[in-house]
Scaffold this motif. Structure first.
Motif, PDB file in Angstrom:
ATOM      1  N   ALA A 104      -4.622   3.442   4.785  1.00  0.00           N
ATOM      2  CA  ALA A 104      -4.363   2.059   4.909  1.00  0.00           C
ATOM      3  C   ALA A 104      -4.254   1.653   6.340  1.00  0.00           C
ATOM      4  CB  ALA A 104      -3.000   1.829   4.305  1.00  0.00           C
ATOM      5  N   LYS A 105      -3.380   2.454   6.992  1.00  0.00           N
ATOM      6  CA  LYS A 105      -3.194   2.159   8.462  1.00  0.00           C
ATOM      7  C   LYS A 105      -4.390   2.200   9.468  1.00  0.00           C
ATOM      8  CE  LYS A 105       0.677   3.568  10.153  1.00  0.00           C
ATOM      9  NZ  LYS A 105       1.940   4.486  10.797  1.00  0.00           N
ATOM     10  N   ASP A 145       0.995  -1.199   0.194  1.00  0.00           N
ATOM     11  CA  ASP A 145      -0.209  -0.020  -0.198  1.00  0.00           C
ATOM     12  C   ASP A 145       0.719   1.357  -0.128  1.00  0.00           C
ATOM     13  OD1 ASP A 145      -2.851   1.112   0.698  1.00  0.00           O
ATOM     14  OD2 ASP A 145      -1.563   2.073   2.006  1.00  0.00           O
ATOM     15  N   ILE A 146       0.397   2.224  -0.877  1.00  0.00           N
ATOM     16  CA  ILE A 146       1.475   3.419  -0.913  1.00  0.00           C
ATOM     17  C   ILE A 146       0.783   4.741  -0.269  1.00  0.00           C
ATOM     18  CG2 ILE A 146       2.585   2.627  -2.935  1.00  0.00           C
ATOM     19  CD1 ILE A 146       0.678   4.655  -4.620  1.00  0.00           C
ATOM     20  N   SER A 147      -0.474   4.486   0.379  1.00  0.00           N
ATOM     21  CA  SER A 147      -1.153   5.601   0.797  1.00  0.00           C
ATOM     22  C   SER A 147      -0.433   6.533   1.880  1.00  0.00           C
ATOM     23  CB  SER A 147      -2.644   5.329   1.445  1.00  0.00           C
ATOM     24  OG  SER A 147      -2.380   4.237   2.564  1.00  0.00           O
ATOM     25  N   GLU A 148       0.575   5.675   2.634  1.00  0.00           N
ATOM     26  CA  GLU A 148       1.401   6.374   3.590  1.00  0.00           C
ATOM     27  C   GLU A 148       2.602   7.034   2.987  1.00  0.00           C
ATOM     28  OE1 GLU A 148       0.609   6.653   6.931  1.00  0.00           O
ATOM     29  OE2 GLU A 148      -1.302   5.497   6.383  1.00  0.00           O
ATOM     30  N   SER A 149       2.862   6.846   1.554  1.00  0.00           N
ATOM     31  CA  SER A 149       3.893   7.490   0.834  1.00  0.00           C
ATOM     32  C   SER A 149       3.401   8.790   0.167  1.00  0.00           C
ATOM     33  CB  SER A 149       4.466   6.624  -0.094  1.00  0.00           C
ATOM     34  OG  SER A 149       5.200   5.242   0.442  1.00  0.00           O
ATOM     35  N   VAL A 150       1.966   8.888  -0.240  1.00  0.00           N
ATOM     36  CA  VAL A 150       1.546   9.884  -0.789  1.00  0.00           C
ATOM     37  C   VAL A 150       0.773  10.906  -0.112  1.00  0.00           C
ATOM     38  CG1 VAL A 150      -0.080  10.590  -2.777  1.00  0.00           C
ATOM     39  CG2 VAL A 150       1.096   8.442  -2.727  1.00  0.00           C
ATOM     40  N   TYR A 159      -3.853   3.351  -8.041  1.00  0.00           N
ATOM     41  CA  TYR A 159      -4.252   3.978  -6.902  1.00  0.00           C
ATOM     42  C   TYR A 159      -4.724   5.381  -7.169  1.00  0.00           C
ATOM     43  CZ  TYR A 159      -3.089   6.720  -2.414  1.00  0.00           C
ATOM     44  OH  TYR A 159      -3.465   7.385  -1.405  1.00  0.00           O
ATOM     45  N   VAL A 160      -6.064   5.622  -6.247  1.00  0.00           N
ATOM     46  CA  VAL A 160      -6.442   6.914  -6.369  1.00  0.00           C
ATOM     47  C   VAL A 160      -6.484   7.631  -5.033  1.00  0.00           C
ATOM     48  CG1 VAL A 160      -8.715   8.295  -6.813  1.00  0.00           C
ATOM     49  CG2 VAL A 160      -8.188   6.339  -8.183  1.00  0.00           C
ATOM     50  N   TYR A 161      -5.916   8.797  -4.867  1.00  0.00           N
ATOM     51  CA  TYR A 161      -5.573   9.513  -3.717  1.00  0.00           C
ATOM     52  C   TYR A 161      -6.917   9.822  -3.032  1.00  0.00           C
ATOM     53  CZ  TYR A 161      -4.211  12.713   0.092  1.00  0.00           C
ATOM     54  OH  TYR A 161      -4.236  13.351   1.183  1.00  0.00           O
TER      55      TYR A 161
END
Length: 372
Positions: free
Chosen positions: A259-260, A166-171, A251-253
């Motif tokens: 995610a967490k 999951d990349i939500s923490e990176s964006v 992925y859509v912001y």
């Protein structure tokens, strides 16, 4: 008590002037130390007609197997949810009593199964109850298992590289440009070709915004890069990325979605489902098990009446054979009760397999090992 030692025998024999239970105790316990025995109290149930007993006898074997199967399913589901507790027998209870002690000191539950009801009705009530448990268990276990599998998959992704995790923490919000005409893509690039990407990404399709690429994250093997372009040319960019073996993340912001936070929410839901499933299994194991033991009482009653006739005059006894002594126990019992069957019938049956073996006394197996 080890799992091998939970194979009980439920037998019955006609009462005699010399108390049958005391005779059994003397022969199998005092003189030979072959088993531990318990009186199994069966009330005077409604006999009905001979035809109805014969028909019920055929049905009882099938219902007994089904009810036992459901009871075991519930027990095994409980063990699985509790991560295979060391002392499984302490988990399985009827009220405050260990499930094995319940059958050791069994008394008929008149409130649950009035002895004034017909044997067929009692059997049907137990069968219907366990059918309901079976359906409920499938639904509850599936709901819990699916959520556990989803969480495990998310954990595996979280431990993976940037192509899968999951990349939500990176964006961050400032990394995303989203308008009527512009779209932000997130590309994962293998580090050895990163230099090539920086020099060529603006030419991978028409109308890629110059200098829009921005590295957001990296791991040992990959870099995560943001690129902005016109929506009209997204398909062209995807095609060029595939040719160069770049990964465009789907992925859509969403600023409201983390995610967490989602994982914590799923973990809380898993814990809730687990707690409910444990409670359901403990409660309904007891109900199913009580029904199963009462069904054994019905079976021993029906088989005893069919074997010994009327008036009702038999003693049911629960036997727990000592380890390695079941064969000798069977021989002692056969010698004790050989007079109950004609010699010709008895000898003719001696060659049958153990599961179909004929005994001059009524005998039912009761396997209390719920681990398998």
């Amino acid at each position: 008590m080890s799992s091998e030692e939970k194979g009980y025998l439920l037998i019955s024999a006609p009462k005699t002037r010399e108390d049958t239970y005391n005779t059994l105790t003397r022969k199998i316990s005092d003189e030979n130390d072959l088993a531990t025995q318990f009186k199994f109290a069966v009330p005077d149930l409604k006999v009905g007609t001979l035809d109805s007993l014969v028909a019920l006898s055929d049905d009882l074997g099938r219902v007994d197997t089904y009810v036992e199967t459901v009871t075991r399913k519930i027990a095994q589901q409980l063990f699985e949810v509790l991560d295979n507790p060391a002392d499984r027998s302490e988990v399985l209870t009827v009220g405050q009593t260990n499930y094995e002690k319940y059958i050791n000191y069994f008394t008929w539950d008149e409130a649950k199964y009035p002895s004034t009801q017909s044997l067929k009705v009692i059997t049907e009530v137990i069968h219907a109850q366990c059918h309901k448990f079976d359906d409920e268990l499938k639904t509850k276990a599936l709901e819990y298992t699916n959520l556990v599998h989803t969480l495990n998959a998310e954990e595996r992704k979280a431990g993976g590289n940037l192509t899968v995790r999951d990349i939500s923490e990176s964006v961050k919000q400032e990394d995303v440009i989203q308008t009527e005409y512009l779209e932000t893509l997130f590309i994962v690039v293998h580090k050895p070709v990163l230099k090539e990407f920086w020099s060529s990404y603006e030419k991978m399709s028409q109308y890629v915004l110059p200098r829009s690429a921005k590295q957001l994250d990296e791991d040992n093997d990959y870099a995560l890069i943001r690129v902005v372009l016109f929506k009209k040319f997204i398909a062209d960019f995807h095609s060029a990325a595939r040719e160069k073996r770049y990964t465009v993340r789907d992925y859509v912001y969403d600023p409201e979605k983390s995610a967490k936070a989602e994982r914590k929410k799923m973990e809380a839901e898993r814990d809730r489902l687990k707690k409910n499933l444990v409670r359901w299994c403990k409660t309904n194991f007891a109900e199913a098990y009580v029904g199963w033991v009462h069904l054994k009482a019905v079976r021993i009653f029906v088989e005893s009446v069919l074997r010994y006739g009327l008036p009702i005059n038999f003693q049911a006894v629960l036997l727990l054979p000592k380890k390695g002594k079941q064969t000798k126990l069977r021989k002692v019992l056969s010698d004790m009760f050989s007079h109950l069957a004609s010699k010709n019938v008895f000898n003719a049956k001696e060659e049958e397999s153990e599961t179909d073996k004929f005994y001059p006394y009524v005998s039912l197996d009761v396997n209390l090992n719920m681990s398998k």
